[in-house]
Scaffold this motif. Sequence first.
Motif, PDB file in Angstrom:
ATOM      1  N   LEU A  69      11.298   4.297  -6.667  1.00  0.00           N
ATOM      2  CA  LEU A  69      12.394   5.116  -7.183  1.00  0.00           C
ATOM      3  C   LEU A  69      12.467   6.459  -6.465  1.00  0.00           C
ATOM      4  N   VAL A  70      11.334   7.069  -6.201  1.00  0.00           N
ATOM      5  CA  VAL A  70      11.313   8.339  -5.473  1.00  0.00           C
ATOM      6  C   VAL A  70      11.836   8.120  -4.055  1.00  0.00           C
ATOM      7  N   LEU A  71      11.415   7.040  -3.424  1.00  0.00           N
ATOM      8  CA  LEU A  71      11.889   6.707  -2.081  1.00  0.00           C
ATOM      9  C   LEU A  71      13.406   6.540  -2.068  1.00  0.00           C
ATOM     10  N   TRP A  72      13.943   5.855  -3.056  1.00  0.00           N
ATOM     11  CA  TRP A  72      15.394   5.663  -3.151  1.00  0.00           C
ATOM     12  C   TRP A  72      16.101   7.009  -3.333  1.00  0.00           C
ATOM     13  N   GLU A  73      15.561   7.852  -4.196  1.00  0.00           N
ATOM     14  CA  GLU A  73      16.164   9.166  -4.434  1.00  0.00           C
ATOM     15  C   GLU A  73      16.165  10.020  -3.171  1.00  0.00           C
ATOM     16  N   VAL A  74      15.058  10.027  -2.435  1.00  0.00           N
ATOM     17  CA  VAL A  74      15.010  10.799  -1.196  1.00  0.00           C
ATOM     18  C   VAL A  74      16.033  10.230  -0.216  1.00  0.00           C
ATOM     19  N   GLY A  75      16.156   8.919  -0.171  1.00  0.00           N
ATOM     20  CA  GLY A  75      17.114   8.274   0.720  1.00  0.00           C
ATOM     21  C   GLY A  75      18.557   8.611   0.408  1.00  0.00           C
ATOM     22  N   GLY A 108      17.033   9.572 -10.595  1.00  0.00           N
ATOM     23  CA  GLY A 108      16.881   8.146 -10.887  1.00  0.00           C
ATOM     24  C   GLY A 108      15.533   7.795 -11.458  1.00  0.00           C
ATOM     25  N   ALA A 109      14.609   8.729 -11.407  1.00  0.00           N
ATOM     26  CA  ALA A 109      13.260   8.498 -11.905  1.00  0.00           C
ATOM     27  C   ALA A 109      13.028   9.363 -13.134  1.00  0.00           C
ATOM     28  N   SER A 110      13.959   9.328 -14.074  1.00  0.00           N
ATOM     29  CA  SER A 110      13.793  10.141 -15.278  1.00  0.00           C
ATOM     30  C   SER A 110      12.542   9.690 -16.019  1.00  0.00           C
ATOM     31  N   GLY A 111      11.825  10.644 -16.520  1.00  0.00           N
ATOM     32  CA  GLY A 111      10.571  10.358 -17.207  1.00  0.00           C
ATOM     33  C   GLY A 111       9.359  10.668 -16.352  1.00  0.00           C
ATOM     34  N   ILE A 112       9.565  10.918 -15.084  1.00  0.00           N
ATOM     35  CA  ILE A 112       8.451  11.264 -14.207  1.00  0.00           C
ATOM     36  C   ILE A 112       8.133  12.750 -14.374  1.00  0.00           C
ATOM     37  N   HIS A 143       0.829  -1.202   0.000  1.00  0.00           N
ATOM     38  CA  HIS A 143       0.000   0.000   0.000  1.00  0.00           C
ATOM     39  C   HIS A 143       0.868   1.258   0.000  1.00  0.00           C
ATOM     40  N   VAL A 144       1.990   1.210   0.713  1.00  0.00           N
ATOM     41  CA  VAL A 144       2.861   2.377   0.825  1.00  0.00           C
ATOM     42  C   VAL A 144       3.709   2.576  -0.424  1.00  0.00           C
ATOM     43  N   ILE A 145       4.128   1.500  -1.085  1.00  0.00           N
ATOM     44  CA  ILE A 145       5.061   1.630  -2.214  1.00  0.00           C
ATOM     45  C   ILE A 145       4.436   1.337  -3.563  1.00  0.00           C
ATOM     46  N   GLU A 146       3.103   1.172  -3.608  1.00  0.00           N
ATOM     47  CA  GLU A 146       2.472   0.844  -4.876  1.00  0.00           C
ATOM     48  C   GLU A 146       2.611   1.989  -5.877  1.00  0.00           C
TER      49      GLU A 146
END
Length: 111
Positions: A25-31, A42-46, A16-19
């Motif tokens: 990818l956003v979570l990884w980038e913030v991390g 890392g989320a090019s195209g967003i 539910h949290v990562i769907e």
Amino acid sequence: MTKQLPYHCPIDAAMHVIEGKWKVLVLWEVGTGRAVRGTAPGASGISEKVLAQQLRELETDGIVHREVHDTVPPKVEYTLTDEGRELNAALEPLGAWGQRRMRAPGSAEAA
């Protein structure tokens, strides 16, 4: 993102949290400390709109903290909460599995 309880199983609660296409990818980038509103390398195209939506949902779920800096132009910065760091740590084995898969014979990256 709101979901009615009860969850069907613990994986349902986590998913539910990562769907969605971009949240992990956003979570990884913030991390990594690289995600500021308007950019997620890392989320090019967003799109900006989708990135803002994903960050809002992660904030609502208590995964990221949003801080607005009173500068010109305004700067919005996101950091992981304790819950977000715990989630990122839980995703590390999945990332390691993905790295092995990317190097596997026959994968596009190994070619």
